[in-house]
Design a protein around this motif. Sequence first.
Motif, PDB file in Angstrom:
ATOM      1  N   UNK A   1       1.200  -1.131  -0.460  1.00  0.00           N
ATOM      2  CA  UNK A   1       0.072   0.102   0.516  1.00  0.00           C
ATOM      3  C   UNK A   1       0.553   1.320   0.121  1.00  0.00           C
ATOM      4  N   UNK A   2       0.649   2.144  -0.734  1.00  0.00           N
ATOM      5  CA  UNK A   2       1.461   3.492  -1.068  1.00  0.00           C
ATOM      6  C   UNK A   2       0.759   3.991   0.215  1.00  0.00           C
ATOM      7  N   UNK A   3       0.957   5.098   0.900  1.00  0.00           N
ATOM      8  CA  UNK A   3       0.520   5.749   2.026  1.00  0.00           C
ATOM      9  C   UNK A   3       0.267   7.401   1.008  1.00  0.00           C
ATOM     10  N   UNK A   4      -1.063   7.326   1.170  1.00  0.00           N
ATOM     11  CA  UNK A   4      -1.402   8.879   0.686  1.00  0.00           C
ATOM     12  C   UNK A   4      -0.390  10.099   0.840  1.00  0.00           C
ATOM     13  N   UNK A   5       0.256   9.923   2.662  1.00  0.00           N
ATOM     14  CA  UNK A   5       0.933  11.439   2.400  1.00  0.00           C
ATOM     15  C   UNK A   5       2.082  10.844   1.392  1.00  0.00           C
ATOM     16  N   UNK A   6       2.761  10.133   0.592  1.00  0.00           N
ATOM     17  CA  UNK A   6       3.557  10.349  -0.154  1.00  0.00           C
ATOM     18  C   UNK A   6       3.587  11.367  -1.146  1.00  0.00           C
ATOM     19  N   UNK A  12       3.149   7.227  -8.242  1.00  0.00           N
ATOM     20  CA  UNK A  12       2.915   5.714  -7.525  1.00  0.00           C
ATOM     21  C   UNK A  12       2.068   5.013  -7.753  1.00  0.00           C
ATOM     22  N   UNK A  13       1.246   5.075  -7.932  1.00  0.00           N
ATOM     23  CA  UNK A  13      -0.882   4.435  -7.459  1.00  0.00           C
ATOM     24  C   UNK A  13      -0.771   4.176  -9.713  1.00  0.00           C
ATOM     25  N   UNK A  14      -0.581   5.684 -10.169  1.00  0.00           N
ATOM     26  CA  UNK A  14      -0.127   5.342 -11.625  1.00  0.00           C
ATOM     27  C   UNK A  14       0.402   3.735 -12.164  1.00  0.00           C
ATOM     28  N   UNK A  15       1.731   3.913 -11.475  1.00  0.00           N
ATOM     29  CA  UNK A  15       2.696   2.996 -11.913  1.00  0.00           C
ATOM     30  C   UNK A  15       2.505   1.723 -11.836  1.00  0.00           C
TER      31      UNK A  15
END
Length: 244
Positions: A1-6, A12-15
């Motif tokens: 999971x990618x933290x929203x605060x990144x 990263x979500x697109x990747x």
Amino acid sequence: MIPKSHPRYESLKTRELIVSGVKKGITSVHGLIAHGRGEAFDYLLGEKTSDFAKKSVDSAAALLLLAKNPVISVNGNVAALVPKELAKLSSILNAPLEINIFHQSRSRELGIKKYLIKHGAENVLLPDKKYKIKFLESNRKYVTSEGILQADVVFVPLEDGDRTEALIKNGKKVITIDLNPLSRTAQKATIAIVDNITRAILLLINQIQKFKKLKLAKKQLKVIYEHHDNQKRLKIAIKLIRRL
Ligand code: ATP
Ligand code: MG
């Protein structure tokens, strides 16, 4: 999971979407490399839509509404990134989605079709070996008779330069979305929107809906389309990248 605060959450979500496209058999592994090239240019452009890109979106929306037979060309990257938006664009323009991929694979073509339909698409065409466009050697020359063969305007986001040039030589007007203002696609297209497809396609949909609601006359749409000077726009993008 990618933290929203990144700080680079969206990127990263697109990747992740592209990686999962590969896992699903929709995107080719080569698509990862094309995506990486896009990411690099997006980084240089500040990972946001520029004003000049918004203007290109306006002209692209006008041209798509002026088209008699618009067609949307879909490859494995585009399908993985924005399937719902492609379905929506297809519906508001009454334009088919025509699958066209570089690395020949009927199973991938069928996988993309299924994925688009799952996301609401109703009109999806697969290339037909009976029909081809001129000036192109690769697998990508194959088209459909009701789609690209008779299209006057083709929307080809994230396209290969070869094919863009061939489509233009076949008398089509070409609209692309490409983060690299130096690519042959961006340089040869009738209208190149220099932005990430994940952002620009939503703007394009909104703009088409806005023009439709305003019931703009053909003459007015023509003025908006003709306002576009592709080379001028690309120069502005290159200037931004070079921080001039
Ligand atoms: P060309 O063939 O046009 O000279 P190329 O060979 O460098 O370009 P291709 O792999 O043929 O690149 O096409 C992919 C294009 O899509 C690249 O220019 C890349 O920057 C761009 N691209 C990748 N991901 C995105 C994205 N998410 N949004 C917009 N453009 C993207
Ligand atoms: Mg290329």
